[in-house]
Design an enzyme around this catalytic site. Structure first.
Site, PDB file in Angstrom:
ATOM      1  N   LEU A   1      10.180 -21.301  -4.114  1.00 48.01           N
ATOM      2  CA  LEU A   1       9.179 -20.378  -3.570  1.00 48.01           C
ATOM      3  C   LEU A   1       7.867 -20.415  -4.360  1.00 48.01           C
ATOM      4  CD1 LEU A   1       8.661 -17.803  -1.675  1.00 48.01           C
ATOM      5  CD2 LEU A   1       9.334 -16.446  -3.673  1.00 48.01           C
TER       6      LEU A   1
ATOM      7  N   HIS B   1       2.563   3.392  -8.888  1.00 51.65           N
ATOM      8  CA  HIS B   1       2.411   1.964  -9.210  1.00 51.65           C
ATOM      9  C   HIS B   1       3.622   1.475 -10.013  1.00 51.65           C
ATOM     10  CE1 HIS B   1      -1.495   2.287  -7.572  1.00 51.65           C
ATOM     11  NE2 HIS B   1      -2.082   2.860  -8.612  1.00 51.65           N
TER      12      HIS B   1
ATOM     13  N   ARG C   1       0.288   7.725  -2.448  1.00 52.67           N
ATOM     14  CA  ARG C   1       0.896   8.739  -1.575  1.00 52.67           C
ATOM     15  C   ARG C   1       2.353   8.988  -1.945  1.00 52.67           C
ATOM     16  NH1 ARG C   1      -1.294   5.810   3.602  1.00 52.67           N
ATOM     17  NH2 ARG C   1      -1.949   4.374   1.956  1.00 52.67           N
TER      18      ARG C   1
ATOM     19  N   ASP D   1       0.838  -1.206   0.000  1.00 46.07           N
ATOM     20  CA  ASP D   1       0.000   0.000   0.000  1.00 46.07           C
ATOM     21  C   ASP D   1       0.873   1.256   0.000  1.00 46.07           C
ATOM     22  OD1 ASP D   1      -2.375   1.380  -0.032  1.00 46.07           O
ATOM     23  OD2 ASP D   1      -2.782   1.167   2.118  1.00 46.07           O
TER      24      ASP D   1
END
Ligand code: IPE
Ligand code: IPE
Ligand code: MG
Length: 258
Positions: free
Chosen positions: A147, A54, A41, A37
């Site tokens: 992974l 982004h 900002r 997140d």
């Protein structure tokens, strides 16, 4: 993967070294989930458009995926787009989708080289070109045994549980399934079936909320929130989160052993 694999990318003399050395490789979280997140900002602080945040966040994704693989985590789940995120302006959504496609195209060979299995979790409904690219990534890496990298897209924890219960009830009614309808049964219908629940849940940019992420699976996850905005999040922050996690005492409702 191990301490040695991690030391390969941490330059000698780096202030990250004490952090790396403070990590107990015998007690790593098996599954780390991250709510990425703060991209908007981050951009705003730089007087840029939200989409630039982004775009910048892709470098963080790369860093965290590589570090997770080098550490030897079993599962990494990144929350990239929620069912609720469709409320955003069309141009922001389409740029995000384009970035996803681009990321996968650029990274597929690296994922394969590092034995990383890529998976998408969430409801169908992404634009078909994006869905095709993601599908291809999942298929190409299906045989990888290192992974597991889940990316949550068009994801909602409530929708996941609702869909799981609906399919479970259908299977039971149609006689395709016998046995009790219990927590294990519900868990086996979730996107994360067969994977350990997240031991550590990280959220960037300081918000103290879950935003409909992995509601079932995080029942006993340790939560770590940082003010760092996602595009600034790097290996050192993940290592810090893991070091802090290793200081926690997990009790699962029990009492502290004396
Ligand atoms: C996270 O950053 C990315 C997505 C949710 C897709 P945001 O876009 O939510 O950034 P803020 O929270 O507005 O800063
Ligand atoms: C959570 O971030 C969803 C993702 C990271 C994909 P949001 O920015 O959408 O969450 P809220 O709106 O602040 O709860
Ligand atoms: Mg946000």
């Amino acid at each position: 993967m191990s301490l040695q694999d991690l030391l390969e990318v941490v330059p000698s003399g780096s202030d990250e070294l004490p952090l790396v050395r403070s990590i107990d490789f015998e007690r790593l979280p098996r599954h780390v989930a991250i709510i990425m997140d703060g991209n908007g900002r981050w951009a705003k602080l730089r007087h840029k458009r939200r989409v630039e945040g982004h775009r910048a966040g892709i470098a963080s994704v790369r860093d965290v995926v590589e570090t997770s693989a080098r550490l030897g985590l079993k599962v990494l789940t990144l929350y990239a787009f929620s069912v609720e995120n469709w409320k955003r302006p069309k141009t922001e959504v389409s740029t995000l989708m384009g970035l996803l496609k681009h990321y996968l195209r650029m990274e597929l060979n690296t994922l394969l080289k590092n034995n990383i299995r890529f998976r998408v979790i969430g409801r169908p409904g992404l634009p078909s070109d994006v869905a095709d690219e993601l599908e291809r990534g999942a298929e190409r890496t299906a045989g990888c045994t290192g992974l597991i990298f889940n990316i949550a897209l068009n994801y909602s924890g409530r929708a996941e549980i609702t869909d799981a219960v609906r399919r479970l009830v259908e299977d039971v009614s149609a006689g395709r399934r016998s046995g009790p309808v219990d927590e294990d049964a519900i868990g086996s219908y979730l996107y994360t079936a067969g994977q350990p629940d997240p031991d550590l849940l990280i959220r960037t940019s300081g918000e103290m909320r879950i935003s409909n992420f992995l509601l079932w699976q995080i029942a006993y996850s340790e939560i770590w929130v940082t003010d760092v905005l996602w595009p600034d999040f790097r290996r050192r922050h993940l290592l810090q989160a893991i070091a802090d996690y290793q200081k926690r005492e997990r009790r699962y409702g029990g009492i502290t052993p004396v």
